[in-house]
Structures are given as C-alpha cells and as structure tokens.
Scaffold this motif. Structure first.
Motif, mmCIF file in Angstrom:
data_model
loop_
_atom_site.group_PDB
_atom_site.id
_atom_site.type_symbol
_atom_site.label_atom_id
_atom_site.label_comp_id
_atom_site.label_asym_id
_atom_site.label_seq_id
_atom_site.Cartn_x
_atom_site.Cartn_y
_atom_site.Cartn_z
ATOM 1 N N ILE A 51 -10.536 5.926 11.691
ATOM 2 C CA ILE A 51 -9.193 6.365 11.066
ATOM 3 C C ILE A 51 -10.315 6.874 9.628
ATOM 4 C CG2 ILE A 51 -7.087 4.875 9.489
ATOM 5 C CD1 ILE A 51 -7.309 3.377 12.548
ATOM 6 N N MET A 52 -9.231 7.333 8.198
ATOM 7 C CA MET A 52 -9.622 7.833 7.170
ATOM 8 C C MET A 52 -8.521 6.581 6.265
ATOM 9 S SD MET A 52 -11.820 10.653 6.851
ATOM 10 C CE MET A 52 -12.839 10.236 5.092
ATOM 11 N N LEU A 53 -8.364 5.939 5.318
ATOM 12 C CA LEU A 53 -7.664 5.351 5.516
ATOM 13 C C LEU A 53 -7.580 5.279 3.675
ATOM 14 C CD1 LEU A 53 -4.542 3.668 5.219
ATOM 15 C CD2 LEU A 53 -6.417 1.514 5.998
ATOM 16 N N ASP A 54 -6.590 5.695 2.576
ATOM 17 C CA ASP A 54 -6.352 5.462 1.637
ATOM 18 C C ASP A 54 -5.992 4.247 1.345
ATOM 19 O OD1 ASP A 54 -6.683 6.473 -1.518
ATOM 20 O OD2 ASP A 54 -4.454 7.007 -1.169
ATOM 21 N N PHE A 55 -6.487 3.609 0.005
ATOM 22 C CA PHE A 55 -6.115 1.900 -0.007
ATOM 23 C C PHE A 55 -4.669 2.434 -0.784
ATOM 24 C CE2 PHE A 55 -7.403 -2.478 -0.856
ATOM 25 C CZ PHE A 55 -7.025 -3.015 -0.585
ATOM 26 N N LEU A 56 -3.855 2.883 -1.677
ATOM 27 C CA LEU A 56 -3.749 3.025 -2.496
ATOM 28 C C LEU A 56 -1.955 4.371 -1.692
ATOM 29 C CD1 LEU A 56 -3.818 2.992 -5.774
ATOM 30 C CD2 LEU A 56 -3.377 1.234 -4.773
ATOM 31 N N LEU A 57 -0.843 3.395 -1.147
ATOM 32 C CA LEU A 57 0.317 5.219 0.294
ATOM 33 C C LEU A 57 1.439 4.387 -0.497
ATOM 34 C CD1 LEU A 57 -1.772 4.765 2.769
ATOM 35 C CD2 LEU A 57 -1.985 6.600 1.633
ATOM 36 N N PRO A 58 2.102 5.082 -0.406
ATOM 37 C CA PRO A 58 3.811 4.842 -0.685
ATOM 38 C C PRO A 58 4.167 4.041 0.945
ATOM 39 C CG PRO A 58 3.329 7.087 -0.583
ATOM 40 C CD PRO A 58 1.344 6.368 -0.363
ATOM 41 N N LYS A 59 5.224 3.710 0.983
ATOM 42 C CA LYS A 59 5.600 2.965 1.933
ATOM 43 C C LYS A 59 4.918 2.289 2.936
ATOM 44 C CE LYS A 59 8.429 6.807 3.779
ATOM 45 N NZ LYS A 59 9.109 7.588 4.338
ATOM 46 N N MET A 60 4.154 1.731 2.674
ATOM 47 C CA MET A 60 2.938 0.769 3.212
ATOM 48 C C MET A 60 2.002 0.700 2.634
ATOM 49 S SD MET A 60 2.552 0.240 7.980
ATOM 50 C CE MET A 60 1.585 -1.530 8.151
ATOM 51 N N SER A 61 0.796 0.194 2.405
ATOM 52 C CA SER A 61 -0.890 0.048 1.657
ATOM 53 C C SER A 61 -1.363 0.207 2.144
ATOM 54 C CB SER A 61 -0.281 -0.485 0.599
ATOM 55 O OG SER A 61 -0.963 -1.661 1.086
ATOM 56 N N GLY A 62 -2.687 0.735 1.973
ATOM 57 C CA GLY A 62 -3.440 1.079 2.606
ATOM 58 C C GLY A 62 -3.703 -0.565 3.212
ATOM 59 N N TRP A 63 -3.765 -1.541 2.334
ATOM 60 C CA TRP A 63 -4.764 -2.458 2.313
ATOM 61 C C TRP A 63 -3.083 -3.836 3.300
ATOM 62 C CZ3 TRP A 63 -6.757 -6.266 2.615
ATOM 63 C CH2 TRP A 63 -6.588 -8.282 2.529
ATOM 64 N N GLU A 64 -2.069 -3.189 3.295
ATOM 65 C CA GLU A 64 -1.218 -3.345 4.501
ATOM 66 C C GLU A 64 -1.326 -3.340 6.082
ATOM 67 O OE1 GLU A 64 3.182 -4.322 1.870
ATOM 68 O OE2 GLU A 64 2.295 -1.518 2.345
ATOM 69 N N VAL A 65 -1.818 -1.642 5.796
ATOM 70 C CA VAL A 65 -1.876 -1.216 7.814
ATOM 71 C C VAL A 65 -3.375 -1.647 7.555
ATOM 72 C CG1 VAL A 65 -3.277 0.895 8.800
ATOM 73 C CG2 VAL A 65 -1.715 1.350 6.356
ATOM 74 N N TYR A 66 -4.294 -1.970 7.064
ATOM 75 C CA TYR A 66 -5.844 -2.308 7.429
ATOM 76 C C TYR A 66 -4.671 -4.448 8.073
ATOM 77 C CZ TYR A 66 -10.035 -4.992 7.326
ATOM 78 O OH TYR A 66 -10.877 -5.664 6.879
ATOM 79 N N GLN A 67 -4.158 -4.977 7.080
ATOM 80 C CA GLN A 67 -4.482 -6.055 7.954
ATOM 81 C C GLN A 67 -3.618 -5.818 8.883
ATOM 82 O OE1 GLN A 67 -1.855 -7.208 4.289
ATOM 83 N NE2 GLN A 67 -3.150 -9.245 4.285
ATOM 84 N N ALA A 68 -2.496 -4.824 9.210
ATOM 85 C CA ALA A 68 -1.979 -4.697 10.641
ATOM 86 C C ALA A 68 -2.716 -4.274 11.754
ATOM 87 C CB ALA A 68 -0.423 -3.670 10.092
ATOM 88 N N ILE A 69 -3.493 -3.694 11.015
ATOM 89 C CA ILE A 69 -5.127 -3.056 12.414
ATOM 90 C C ILE A 69 -5.622 -3.928 12.714
ATOM 91 C CG2 ILE A 69 -7.010 -2.225 12.303
ATOM 92 C CD1 ILE A 69 -5.629 -0.010 10.775
ATOM 93 N N GLN A 70 -5.744 -5.184 12.210
ATOM 94 C CA GLN A 70 -6.286 -6.504 12.301
ATOM 95 C C GLN A 70 -6.060 -7.251 13.649
ATOM 96 O OE1 GLN A 70 -9.630 -6.737 11.242
ATOM 97 N NE2 GLN A 70 -10.151 -4.406 11.045
ATOM 98 N N LYS A 71 -4.340 -7.132 13.077
ATOM 99 C CA LYS A 71 -4.158 -8.067 14.400
ATOM 100 C C LYS A 71 -3.749 -7.909 15.448
ATOM 101 C CE LYS A 71 -1.067 -9.663 10.035
ATOM 102 N NZ LYS A 71 -0.216 -9.930 9.643
ATOM 103 N N GLU A 72 -4.375 -6.226 15.708
ATOM 104 C CA GLU A 72 -4.067 -6.180 17.507
ATOM 105 C C GLU A 72 -5.206 -5.544 17.576
ATOM 106 O OE1 GLU A 72 -0.895 -3.206 18.374
ATOM 107 O OE2 GLU A 72 0.375 -3.408 16.535
ATOM 108 N N LYS A 73 -6.057 -5.967 18.443
ATOM 109 C CA LYS A 73 -7.001 -6.014 18.911
ATOM 110 C C LYS A 73 -7.296 -5.081 19.190
ATOM 111 C CE LYS A 73 -7.987 -11.595 20.620
ATOM 112 N NZ LYS A 73 -7.450 -11.705 22.091
#
Length: 185
Positions: A51-73
């Motif tokens: 996954i290549m993830l920009d940190f500033l994104l519309p609708k769901m920020s890269g930070w929020e995506v990162y946090q969601a990824i970390q919640k799922e093993k």
C-alpha cells in the motif's frame, strides 16, 4: 501476468501515474484510489501486497486510513509506504523512528520509491504475521518475499535506466538553455 498488487492511494493523479510509470510493466497490478475512503475499501477487498498511502486525503485522511489498518490484524501486515510533501505532517501523528512502515517525501524519484518499498517490506515483518486461520504464516510469507525480492531487483534495473535517461535529458536541457542564452545575449 501480474503477480503482485500495489494499491496507490493519492488524490493526485500525477502521483498515481508517476508511481505506475516507475514500476516495471507486467510485473505489478496497480490499483488506484483517489481518496482515503475508496482506498480503505480497496485495501479490504483487493488484498494488496503493498500500500502506498498519501497522508493528506479527502473523505478519509491517510492518518485515519492508517489507524483503520492497524485495527485489523490481517491488514496491518501489508507493507505500507506513507507519502507526504511535508514530513512534519506525519511526525505530528506518528513519531520517528517509523517502526512498521516506510516514509517517502514527495516529490520522489524511482530510487527513493524502490528504497521505500524495500524498507516497507522489511518493517512489515516486525509485526506478527497471521495466516487466514489465525496461526503463524512465516512459511507462506517467505515465498511472497522471494518473489518481491526478484521484483525489487527488476525495479532497480528500471530505475537505473530512468536515471540514465534523466541525466541525458538534463544535459540536453542545459545545452538548450546555453543556446538560448547565446541567442539573447
């Protein structure tokens, strides 16, 4: 036929195309998302190998995506490269050293991309790997790792060619600038 999926989540079409152009054709299936929500949904449905993830994104920020990824093993073991034009945006939320992902600052070149991918693959192994049945899957990951290593070597070769072409272009541009300066001097 592509054997690895790379998901590029960036609201800039230029960055998505640039990443795609830096990777060898036919070796990767590039999946693109233009916002964080679309990207996170693709992470869950497409099971990318990187996954290549920009940190500033519309609708769901890269930070929020990162946090969601970390919640799922099953998702947190996917190699991750965070991208941003300003590193301080990332370090405000995630202090260095980055333990489980790689960071690449925009704009980046092919060599930096390859290095970030390699680093992300190494760092993703620091988290416990789980198989779909919940057990350790280190043997299955060893096969994927060797395939990715071969792909990285292929990337290195392509990067060298790109860098040579860029050097030739720089020389030609410098010659053109010198010619124009002579004409207008």
């Amino acid at each position: 036929m592509p054997n690895q999926k790379i998901l590029v989540i960036d609201d800039s079409k230029v960055i998505r195309m640039r990443v795609k152009d830096m990777l060898p054709e036919g070796n990767f299936e590039i999946i693109e998302a233009k916002d964080g929500l679309e990207g996170f949904n693709l992470i869950r449905t497409e099971n990318p190998n990187l996954i290549m993830l920009d940190f500033l994104l519309p609708k769901m920020s890269g930070w929020e995506v990162y946090q969601a990824i970390q919640k799922e093993k099953r998702l947190r073991n996917i190699p991750l490269v965070l991208m941003s034009g300003r590193k301080e945006e990332v370090t405000d939320k995630l202090p260095e050293p980055f333990e489980y992902f790689a960071f690449v600052e925009k704009p980046f070149d092919g060599g930096q991309l390859v290095d970030a991918i390699r680093e992300a693959m190494v760092k993703s192994k620091k988290q416990p790997h789980l198989s779909p049945l919940g057990g350790d899957s280190s043997d299955a990951n060893a096969v994927d790792t060797s395939a990715m290593t071969a792909e990285i070597e292929s990337l290195k070769s392509k990067v060298e060619k790109i860098e040579k072409n860029m050097e030739q272009m720089r020389k030609q541009i410098n010659q053109l600038i010198s010619f124009i300066r002579q004409k207008f001097s």
